[in-house]
Design a protein around this motif. Structure first.
Motif, PDB file in Angstrom:
ATOM      1  N   TRP A  87      22.200  28.365 -34.738  1.00  0.00           N
ATOM      2  CA  TRP A  87      21.021  29.084 -35.236  1.00  0.00           C
ATOM      3  C   TRP A  87      19.821  28.768 -34.358  1.00  0.00           C
ATOM      4  N   ALA A  88      19.566  27.508 -34.159  1.00  0.00           N
ATOM      5  CA  ALA A  88      18.460  27.121 -33.298  1.00  0.00           C
ATOM      6  C   ALA A  88      18.748  25.729 -32.778  1.00  0.00           C
ATOM      7  N   LEU A 171      19.261  22.993 -43.827  1.00  0.00           N
ATOM      8  CA  LEU A 171      18.389  24.107 -43.472  1.00  0.00           C
ATOM      9  C   LEU A 171      18.995  25.435 -43.908  1.00  0.00           C
ATOM     10  N   TYR A 174      18.601  25.868 -47.426  1.00  0.00           N
ATOM     11  CA  TYR A 174      17.231  26.275 -47.712  1.00  0.00           C
ATOM     12  C   TYR A 174      17.032  27.766 -47.451  1.00  0.00           C
ATOM     13  N   VAL A 175      17.622  28.238 -46.362  1.00  0.00           N
ATOM     14  CA  VAL A 175      17.515  29.664 -46.039  1.00  0.00           C
ATOM     15  C   VAL A 175      18.012  30.495 -47.210  1.00  0.00           C
ATOM     16  N   GLU A 178      16.029  30.379 -50.514  1.00  0.00           N
ATOM     17  CA  GLU A 178      14.950  31.360 -50.599  1.00  0.00           C
ATOM     18  C   GLU A 178      15.499  32.777 -50.663  1.00  0.00           C
ATOM     19  N   ALA A 182      14.537  35.681 -53.144  1.00  0.00           N
ATOM     20  CA  ALA A 182      14.061  37.017 -52.800  1.00  0.00           C
ATOM     21  C   ALA A 182      14.847  38.078 -53.571  1.00  0.00           C
ATOM     22  N   ARG A 209       8.144  29.132 -54.995  1.00  0.00           N
ATOM     23  CA  ARG A 209       7.597  28.653 -53.723  1.00  0.00           C
ATOM     24  C   ARG A 209       7.088  27.222 -53.842  1.00  0.00           C
ATOM     25  N   PHE A 213       8.305  24.273 -51.562  1.00  0.00           N
ATOM     26  CA  PHE A 213       7.439  23.323 -50.855  1.00  0.00           C
ATOM     27  C   PHE A 213       8.106  21.952 -50.865  1.00  0.00           C
ATOM     28  N   VAL A 217       9.538  19.886 -47.558  1.00  0.00           N
ATOM     29  CA  VAL A 217       9.091  18.547 -47.177  1.00  0.00           C
ATOM     30  C   VAL A 217      10.275  17.576 -47.221  1.00  0.00           C
ATOM     31  N   LEU A 219      13.304  18.295 -46.531  1.00  0.00           N
ATOM     32  CA  LEU A 219      14.055  18.526 -45.293  1.00  0.00           C
ATOM     33  C   LEU A 219      13.410  17.809 -44.124  1.00  0.00           C
ATOM     34  N   PHE A 220      12.072  17.893 -44.056  1.00  0.00           N
ATOM     35  CA  PHE A 220      11.398  17.252 -42.932  1.00  0.00           C
ATOM     36  C   PHE A 220      11.624  15.742 -42.985  1.00  0.00           C
ATOM     37  N   LEU A 229      20.361  17.535 -39.945  1.00  0.00           N
ATOM     38  CA  LEU A 229      20.289  18.154 -41.272  1.00  0.00           C
ATOM     39  C   LEU A 229      21.673  18.583 -41.736  1.00  0.00           C
TER      40      LEU A 229
END
Lengths: 733, 608
Positions: A87-88, A171, A174-175, A178, A182, A209, A213, A217, A219-220, A229
């Motif tokens: 992904w990245a 991650l 998390y995607v 959300e 949605a 949301r 939040f 955080v 995750l960070f 992760l």
């Protein structure tokens, strides 16, 4: 399973489960107009394929676990990982960091799917309930102008939810965390012309949301602590094992999981995320409003699947929580309080769907209370309750939808009654669901609730509990401190004060209170459930005028799923409880097979005393409901009027919504308006004032502007000369 | 390609020349009426986009792409006389690759959204729009300081006229403010760039304006950053900052932006939000960070703070807006705050995130501005409270608006999330790796505030969506009878509230495509620019890390002395251990604040 024995085909199936509903959703969007009233076909076909694939995967997993049990212990972790694409990724700089610095980590996120017992269970649940709800929707949603849109969204939701439970990276979780939000937003606001629906959708998204939040955080913090992760261990190109956060390497290593202040912070933030998605105090306010959406969506998303994502998340990250006893006890406190508060509010609601919504919040609170025990039993009991709850709550919602469908959209219980004669199938299936929710043996809810109460009692009365629970208590107590003593980032510093203050709550007394709260909630649950049942289905038959003359039983596409779910609510509990298949199965999930979790496992015993206590609470609740409502007109005076001011408190939902408005929304809007004024008047005014300076200067300098070309030319030449001189000077120097 | 071989350099020149040729074509065809004019403009924009896309593909397949090296270099001596060396020098590299492509993409959007809305003096309008395109493409490919500055200024002129002539009611004031503000800032930038050139010349003896030469020269002979030299590097950094900060814009220099956006015609807004704001950030990446790393490292915490202030401030002010276009303008302020924060966090992850976020914001804000323009064409109002229920009338318009909204509020799976997430995770990593003295706790607080900005962002955007698209239809009743009559009279206009027309699809679909694509596989877009971005920022990162290390040393000394005063008997060996203990657990300390250690806890550490 010889046919599916090769790894390739299992990987294909893992991919198919989310992929096919995605294709179904896209197909529905593209072909929706063409298909018209047949727009449900792509969605239902795709979800059916996904459900079949998920069940095969479940069978494969069961087979694997069974083989594992014969070879080794019952708790042999089992997972298989499919990597789809990167992904990245960002390489880290080779900075020479000394010991004092946390190194910059290479950041690499792959889209990976995992398969383990927990995932297989959730996949089967999501797709099967999704399929039933989708079939039900054929009847419920027919004639709606947004018919294709509804099915596209349901298929999209199934895709997102299956990805959420199958992803093997924080991650990616998390995607899709959300993404399901949605889908929920779009389904709550499905009837967007209704201002209430639009507002409810926005509210749901925003409250979620706040939870997100916390997730972000968390995750960070996880990333800076662990440098990855991923859940699973992976192989680096040079052949070394890169341990994932929830991979076998770390889980089998006692010091692999970091506790202490950082660990507790991570757990509390994950709890915040779970509170948002699973509608726990204080972020529960969105779920009752979410009932503005179509009832099948409420059944699927806001009862059976999406709202359980928080329970899934905490179960998945069980080893992190177990390393932080302080955070665990908070999970239980939040859960038990939510369970009780929501049940109290549900007792005075008159909107059938809202009763069920608060009931969902309350039952999710049960699951949280169970998770917070940090025992192997607690985690499996939560997932057990998640499953049975999915069946009977989906059943109740669909039953409510059937009532609403037949009553011309009216859902206020005071306006109809005695519907058992009008819609017998709905009434009987609703009764099954009510019995399951109330926890009456042998319906499903009884067994799962019993396990939760057992888990709580093990914590509350560690010495009097019957088996090796003393030992298990010692295990959690011992392992956890050692973990953060030996961890690399944490050490004996002042910051232990923060988790320690939370750990002070971890006393048997607190757990006893939580156990009592749960027992009382069981009674309340039985009361409000049967209050709703009696008000809707017993007493003199009354039908609101909106229903017209065609108040009738719903079509077979709607009653079929009701019957199937009723059967599931009837037998799933006793079957799972009797064979203990679920807890043995789940025990092979890597997260739950970690020694810190698995060490708390106890042999399965049926506690007669607990069963009696639970049943008594339920029967008491049902009896009060019967005295108050059985056979009476649903709009008549009820015993709730004796509650007085307390009743007003319940009716106003403990004023939590108002508190939000006055503590959060209004002040923020005030600040926003203040800043907007500041921006347009002060800040911009300042800019304009500065801008006027040249003009005033210009007035002074106007005298120099004689209009004589020669003078300008001279000025220009002087300027250029000055510039050249400056250059030359610079070059010399 | 048998008969002639299109060299990359020629290809690049062709890309830059096409809009100019197109604008001449527009001028020539001007007599034939509006439809010929706009058709030729669209064809020009499409041809440019195709050529640009093709060039980007060629670059990605070239050996230069692997290291982000310059490609398609055009170099023609321009003013070479003795020591003076100004070249007409163009080229594409990893730093400019995507923003170059974005410029071509958004130019097409800008031309298409004007299809219906520009009725008067369309010849001039499209000529200016196409000239602006060349200027934008030129800014990002210029490899010479003078050329860069020429293109930089040249982006202002067309936009000044676009706003001033085809804008809304208050257009003159908006145009003047935009022009003067930006120009005033860029004058300082020019002085700063000249100083850099002069400093380099003082060592090399050649007045070279070549950006690569300058970067290399300044790396070899850095501008002094000491008190004796009067902090020269810092002054030059500030001079560059003046122009770039106005462009970005960094709060509090942003007040021209909402006005310019509200008054600009839709096409102008698209280019302004999508590309022109990025020139400031590009300037930081191209000049400030590689050339002035010491000053950048010193200024970084302050700029990070301004970025965070921008995030929260922009979001809060956006909440109070009642004009849809103004709301999106302030959301731009907030989102550019993320970019500034990410860049000056000086962490590899955050920088790459910021670089990607430039593109992401360009796509989503351009899409949103274009859609607001479409709504305005239909309802003749931008007031959020007067609009409502558009979803029932124009479902596809709603779907696209929601897509760009979701992108803008960072919904995972779409592009906005990727950049935002990388910036935030990088910022967290930075605050855990340590910040210079006095900033440590603040860095963590700022990281959290930036994450909170994500919640606020969802708040105002979803509020706007709810009011404008959902609920009962309101817009038509908000129309005055006069405008309603004009609505019916207009033969080419929207006689009813229609859903998207073909040119509107053409304007939005490519943006939507990239919004989804970048969200699903961001690595495709991160990888080609990665090495160029990293080499441009490495010097600043290293200086910053060194400063952090130095300040940790100072801190460790201060702890040692403090412990000595508390426990005079403690041996130095023991105190050394104590300070090591602090740093091995430095991020747990951050949670409580490192300089607030009560003595009783020190006791706990000393006596095991």
């Amino acid at each position: 399973m010889p046919f599916f024995s090769t790894e390739m085909s299992i990987e294909t199936l893992q991919l198919l489960v989310p992929l096919v509903p995605f294709i179904g959703a896209v197909a529905t969007i593209i072909l929706g107009r063409v298909l018209g009233s047949k727009a449900h076909i792509p969605a239902i076909a795709s979800i059916a394929i996904a459900a079949a694939a998920a069940l095969v995967l479940l069978a494969v997993e069961v087979e694997r676990v069974r083989e594992g049990t014969t070879v080794e212990s019952a708790a042999r972790p089992d997972e298989s990982i499919v990597t789809l694409w990167q992904w990245a990724g960002v390489e880290s700089d080779p900075v020479d960091h000394n010991a004092n610095q946390v190194a910059a980590r290479p950041f690499s996120i792959d889209v990976t799917l995992r398969l383990d017992p927990l995932t297989a269970t959730m996949l089967s649940l999501v797709t099967c309930v999704g399929l039933l709800v989708a079939i039900y929707s054929i009847g419920y949603m027919h004639d709606d102008p947004g018919y294709p849109r509804f099915f596209a969204l349901v298929a999209m939701f199934v895709f997102s939810m299956t990805m959420l439970v199958a992803a093997s990276n924080f991650l990616i979780v998390y995607v899709f965390w959300e993404a399901v939000g949605a889908c929920s937003y779009l389904l709550i606001g499905f009837w967007f012309q209704k201002p209430d629906a639009a507002r409810a959708a926005k509210k749901a998204f925003l409250v979620n949301r706040i939870g997100d939040f916390g997730f972000a955080v968390a995750l960070f913090l996880l990333f800076v602590t662990y440098g990855t992760l991923d859940f699973h261990d992976s192989l680096s190109p040079n052949g070394t094992i890169l341990p994932g956060i929830l991979g076998k390497t770390r889980l089998m290593d006692e010091s692999g999981i970091i506790g202490g202040a950082i660990g507790t912070a991570v757990c509390l933030l994950l709890l915040l995320a779970a509170c948002g998605k699973s509608a726990q105090l204080p972020l529960h306010v969105w779920l009752p409003d979410a009932m503005e959406g179509p009832t099948p969506a409420s059944a699927l998303i806001h009862a059976a699947t999406m709202v359980t994502a928080g329970v899934y998340l905490i179960t998945r990250t069980a080893p992190l929580f177990v390393a932080c006893p302080g955070a665990l006890v908070v999970v239980s406190i939040v859960g038990a309080s939510t369970a009780m508060v929501a049940a109290l509010i549900a007792t005075v609601q008159n909107d059938l769907k809202r009763v069920l919504a608060y009931s969902t919040i309350s039952q999710l609170g049960y699951m949280f209370a169970s998770l917070g025990t940090g025992l192997a039993l607690g985690f499996t009991a939560a997932i057990f309750h998640l499953m049975t709850h999915a069946f009977f709550k989906a059943l109740l919602f669909l039953g409510a939808g059937s009532v609403m469908h037949s009553m011309g959209g009216v859902i206020d219980m005071r306006r109809f009654g005695g519907l058992r004669k009008v819609m017998p199938i709905t009434a009987i299936t609703f009764l099954c669901g009510s019995l399951a929710l109330a926890g009456v043996a042998p319906f499903a809810g009884f067994f799962s609730k019993d396990e939760i109460l057992t888990a709580l009692r093990t914590k509350g009365w560690p010495d009097t509990a019957h088996h090796s629970s003393h030992e298990s208590h010692a295990m959690t107590g011992l392992i956890a401190p050692r973990m953060h003593l030996t961890s690399s980032v944490e050490s004996v510093t002042n910051v232990d004060a923060f988790p320690a203050s939370l750990e002070a709550l971890n006393t048997p007394f607190v757990w006893q209170i939580l156990w009592w709260m749960s027992l009382i909630t069981a009674g309340l649950t039985a009361f409000y459930t049967f209050r709703a049942f009696f008000m809707t289905f017993t007493g003199p038959t009354r039908v609101p005028h909106e229903a017209g003359h065609h108040a009738h039983e719903s079509p077979p596409t709607m009653t079929g799923p009701l019957v199937l779910l009723a059967i599931a609510s009837g037998v799933s509990g006793i079957w799972i409880f009797g064979t203990q298949s679920l807890s043995l199965f789940l025990a092979s999930t890597p997260s739950l097979a970690a020694p810190s979790v698995a060490g708390t496992a106890v042999p399965h015993v049926f506690h007669l005393d607990l069963a009696v206590q639970g049943t008594l609470a339920s029967l008491l609740g049902i009896s009060i409901a019967a005295i108050a409502h059985l056979g009476r007109r649903s709009d008549g005076p009820h015993i709730e009027r004796f509650l007085g001011p307390v009743g007003t408190l319940f009716e106003n939902k403990f004023y939590i919504d108002l508190i939000y408005v006055f503590v959060v929304v209004r002040p923020l809007e005030f600040i926003a308006r203040l800043l907007a004024f500041f921006d347009s008047s002060v800040l911009d005014g300042l800019v304009d004032a500065v801008g006027r300076v040249p003009f005033s200067l210009g007035r002074v300098l106007r005298s120099l502007q004689s209009g004589l070309l020669q003078r300008y030319a001279v000025a220009g030449v002087v300027g250029v000369l000055a510039l050249v001189l400056a250059l030359v000077w610079q070059l010399r120097g | 390609m048998t008969s002639f071989d299109l060299t990359p350099a020629t290809h690049l020149l062709l890309v830059l020349a096409t809009p100019i040729v197109g604008s001449l074509l527009v001028w020539v065809l001007g007599a034939r009426g509006r439809s010929a004019v706009r058709q030729s403009a669209v064809v020009t924009a499409v041809v440019t986009l195709v050529l640009t896309g093709w060039l980007i593909l060629r670059y990605l397949n070239s050996p230069e792409a692997a290291v982000g090296a310059p490609y398609a270099v055009v170099q023609v001596p321009w003013l070479v006389d003795g020591a003076l060396d100004i070249q007409f020098s163009l080229g594409l590299d990893g730093l400019s690759l995507w923003i170059f492509g974005l410029s071509a993409l958004l130019s097409l959007t800008a031309v298409l959204v004007s299809w219906q809305s520009i009725k008067e003096r369309s010849v001039g309008f499209y000529m200016l729009l196409l000239i602006l395109e060349t200027a934008m493409l030129g800014v990002f490919t210029a490899r010479d300081v003078v050329l860069f500055y020429v293109f930089f200024e040249f982006t202002l002129v067309p936009l000044f006229f676009l706003i001033g002539i085809w804008g809304h009611e208050d257009r003159r004031r908006a145009a003047a403010k935009f022009f003067i503000y930006t120009l005033a800032g860029s004058v300082f930038t020019f002085i700063g760039l000249l100083s850099v050139v002069l400093w380099n010349a003082s060592h090399s003896g050649i007045l070279s304006f070549d950006i690569d030469t300058l970067t290399a020269g300044l790396a070899a002979h850095p501008i002094p950053m000491t008190a004796e030299s009067g902090w020269l590097q810092m002054w030059i950094f500030c001079a560059l900052l003046a122009g770039f900060a106005v462009k970005v814009p960094i709060v509090p220099l942003h007040t021209w932006l909402p006005l310019a956006h509200v008054e600009a015609p839709t096409g102008g807004s698209v280019d302004l939000a999508g590309v022109l704001l990025k020139i400031g950030m590009y300037g930081f990446l191209r000049f400030s960070l590689p050339m002035l790393p010491d000053a950048a490292a010193v200024a970084a915490p302050w700029l990070v703070s301004l970025g965070v202030v921008g995030i929260v401030y922009g979001a809060l002010v956006a909440i109070a807006q009642r004009d849809l276009k103004r709301l999106i303008a302030f959301s731009s302020v907030s989102h550019m705050g993320y970019c500034v924060m990410g860049l000056f966090a000086l962490d590899a992850l955050a920088i790459e995130g910021a670089n990607l976020q430039l593109i992401n914001h360009g796509l989503s804000s351009a899409g949103l501005f274009a859609l607001v323009g479409m709504i305005y064409e239909r309802y003749h109002t931008r007031s959020i409270v007067n609009l409502g229920g558009i979803a029932s009338k124009a479902p596809w318009l709603t779907v696209l608006f929601m897509l760009f909204t979701f992108s803008s509020i960072g919904l995972p799976g779409l592009n906005g999330f990727v950049g935002e997430f990388m910036i935030l995770i990088g910022m967290f990593q930075r605050s855990f790796r340590g910040a210079p003295l006095h900033w440590e706790t603040l860095y963590l607080v700022m990281s959290l505030a930036a994450v909170a900005g994500v919640v606020l962002g969802a708040w105002y955007m979803l509020w706007a969506v709810e009011r404008v698209f959902f609920g009962a239809e309101r817009g038509s009743s908000g129309l005055s009878s006069g405008s309603q009559a004009s609505l019916q009279k207009d033969p080419h206009g929207f006689t009813a509230i229609d859903d998207l027309r073909w040119w509107e699809w053409g304007a939005l679909a490519p943006l939507a495509f990239f919004v989804v694509w970048i969200g699903i596989t961001p690595q495709t877009f991160l990888a080609p620019s990665s090495s160029a971005v990293r080499s441009a920022t490495r010097a600043s990162c290293d200086v910053f890390d060194a400063r952090v290390k130095a300040s940790q040393k100072t801190f460790s000394e201060s702890v040692t002395t403090r412990t000595d005063s508390v426990f005079p008997s403690a041996s130095s060996h023991e105190t050394q251990n104590i300070s090591n203990l602090f740093f091995s657990s430095r991020h747990s300390l951050l949670l409580t604040g490192p300089r607030m250690i009560p003595s009783d806890q020190l006791t706990r550490i000393v006596s095991p």
